[in-house]
Design a protein around this motif. Structure first.
Motif, mmCIF file in Angstrom:
data_model
loop_
_atom_site.group_PDB
_atom_site.id
_atom_site.type_symbol
_atom_site.label_atom_id
_atom_site.label_comp_id
_atom_site.label_asym_id
_atom_site.label_seq_id
_atom_site.Cartn_x
_atom_site.Cartn_y
_atom_site.Cartn_z
ATOM 1 N N ASP A 66 50.570 113.121 13.225
ATOM 2 C CA ASP A 66 50.790 113.467 14.628
ATOM 3 C C ASP A 66 50.885 114.981 14.775
ATOM 4 O O ASP A 66 51.715 115.630 14.109
ATOM 5 N N GLY A 67 50.045 115.524 15.633
ATOM 6 C CA GLY A 67 50.070 116.966 15.860
ATOM 7 C C GLY A 67 48.814 117.439 16.548
ATOM 8 O O GLY A 67 47.867 116.662 16.770
ATOM 9 N N LEU A 68 48.793 118.722 16.877
ATOM 10 C CA LEU A 68 47.647 119.327 17.552
ATOM 11 C C LEU A 68 46.765 120.058 16.544
ATOM 12 O O LEU A 68 47.267 120.596 15.534
ATOM 13 N N ILE A 69 45.471 120.085 16.830
ATOM 14 C CA ILE A 69 44.547 120.833 15.977
ATOM 15 C C ILE A 69 44.715 122.323 16.265
ATOM 16 O O ILE A 69 44.579 122.772 17.413
ATOM 17 N N THR A 70 45.029 123.067 15.228
ATOM 18 C CA THR A 70 45.204 124.512 15.378
ATOM 19 C C THR A 70 43.990 125.295 14.890
ATOM 20 O O THR A 70 43.830 126.459 15.245
ATOM 21 N N ASP A 108 42.526 121.667 10.905
ATOM 22 C CA ASP A 108 43.933 121.844 10.551
ATOM 23 C C ASP A 108 44.777 121.238 11.658
ATOM 24 O O ASP A 108 44.635 121.602 12.836
ATOM 25 N N ILE A 109 45.646 120.300 11.285
ATOM 26 C CA ILE A 109 46.501 119.611 12.254
ATOM 27 C C ILE A 109 47.939 120.058 12.014
ATOM 28 O O ILE A 109 48.507 119.802 10.944
ATOM 29 N N ALA A 110 48.518 120.756 12.993
ATOM 30 C CA ALA A 110 49.881 121.276 12.848
ATOM 31 C C ALA A 110 50.898 120.147 12.803
ATOM 32 O O ALA A 110 50.815 119.185 13.583
ATOM 33 N N SER A 147 56.222 115.923 7.100
ATOM 34 C CA SER A 147 55.753 114.899 8.037
ATOM 35 C C SER A 147 54.866 113.900 7.294
ATOM 36 O O SER A 147 54.092 114.263 6.398
ATOM 37 N N ARG A 148 54.968 112.655 7.658
ATOM 38 C CA ARG A 148 54.215 111.618 6.962
ATOM 39 C C ARG A 148 52.717 111.746 7.266
ATOM 40 O O ARG A 148 52.308 111.869 8.416
ATOM 41 N N VAL A 149 51.914 111.673 6.200
ATOM 42 C CA VAL A 149 50.452 111.693 6.322
ATOM 43 C C VAL A 149 49.954 110.289 5.994
ATOM 44 O O VAL A 149 50.312 109.728 4.953
ATOM 45 N N GLN A 150 49.122 109.727 6.870
ATOM 46 C CA GLN A 150 48.664 108.356 6.686
ATOM 47 C C GLN A 150 47.152 108.282 6.507
ATOM 48 O O GLN A 150 46.418 109.189 6.920
ATOM 49 N N ALA A 151 46.697 107.212 5.865
ATOM 50 C CA ALA A 151 45.263 106.993 5.679
ATOM 51 C C ALA A 151 44.620 106.771 7.034
ATOM 52 O O ALA A 151 45.085 105.960 7.836
ATOM 53 N N SER A 204 52.799 125.298 9.035
ATOM 54 C CA SER A 204 52.624 124.077 8.239
ATOM 55 C C SER A 204 51.647 123.129 8.941
ATOM 56 O O SER A 204 51.716 122.934 10.160
ATOM 57 N N HIS A 205 50.789 122.550 8.165
ATOM 58 C CA HIS A 205 49.711 121.731 8.737
ATOM 59 C C HIS A 205 49.061 120.862 7.668
ATOM 60 O O HIS A 205 49.274 121.083 6.469
#
Length: 224
Positions: free
Chosen positions: A97-101, A125-127, A132-136, A203-204
């Motif tokens: 979850d995040g915005l593309i930076t 790059d996703i801030a 933060s959890r990264v999922q498949a 962080s991203h």
């Protein structure tokens, strides 16, 4: 006695002549009959051979198996539909979850704060905050996990149909290993700060996607 012998000679000559005539006629008849029989046999053989050839052709046609095209195979059509759905944005989820930076750009160079120069960017790059959890992004099999010299700790997943996703700048607490089968949304790790080439950025997650061995823009497949 001499009178009788003289009388028989003309009769013997006539008999011999008759016998010769009959022999000639008999031989001629034999040759004529034989010739007729040969013609009859030849005609009969020709009549028999023709239907045999026709029967062979008919059998050959009857045994011929048509070539089946994959487009004519209902099961193949189902597989093709599934393959088509795998490239649909609805099949994928955002890996974090995040915005593309920083956008994907392989033609127009983008300025890098870390390297202080313009360069191409092979992913997005996703801030997101650290850990933060990264999922498949979709179901698949983990191809490898490793530490990249430029992009830090990385996980690569093969989703089939030519799609491979790569998750970089992870923390060292990776939760999967090579050969693991994951479902869409399974947590594979957390956001880290292990990318040397992007260490000056916030962080991203650095996220890349490939299709049939070529890099593609993840935004074309995932609704960020």
């Amino acid at each position: 006695m001499r009178h009788n012998i003289k009388d028989k000679k003309p009769m013997d000559k006539a008999a011999i002549a008759l016998i010769l005539c009959f022999s000639v006629v008999a031989l001629a008849s034999v040759f004529t009959v034989k010739s007729s029989l040969d013609k009859i046999n030849l005609s009969d053989n020709t009549d028999i051979t023709v239907p045999q050839k026709n029967e062979t052709k008919d059998k050959s046609v009857a045994k011929r198996v048509p070539t089946v095209d994959s487009q004519d195979n209902p099961q193949s059509n189902i597989q093709n539909q599934n393959n088509g759905n795998s490239s649909s944005p609805s099949t994928w989820v955002v890996p974090v979850d995040g915005l593309i930076t920083l956008e994907y750009s392989t033609e127009l160079p983008i300025y890098s704060k870390t390297l202080n120069q313009y360069m191409v960017h092979n992913g997005v790059d996703i801030a997101a905050p650290l850990d933060s959890r990264v999922q498949a992004a979709a179901a698949g099999t983990v191809v490898e996990t490793y530490k990249d010299d430029r992009l830090g700790y990385t996980v690569k997943i093969n989703h089939g149909n030519g799609f491979i996703t790569t998750y970089s700048n992870l923390s060292d607490k990776i939760l999967v290993e090579s050969g693991d089968v994951v479902k869409k949304g399974d947590v594979i790790g957390g956001i880290g700060d292990t990318s040397l080439f992007e260490s000056a950025d916030d962080s991203h997650l650095h996220f890349q996607m490939e299709k049939d061995g070529s890099l593609v823009n993840p935004s074309d497949y995932i609704d960020f």
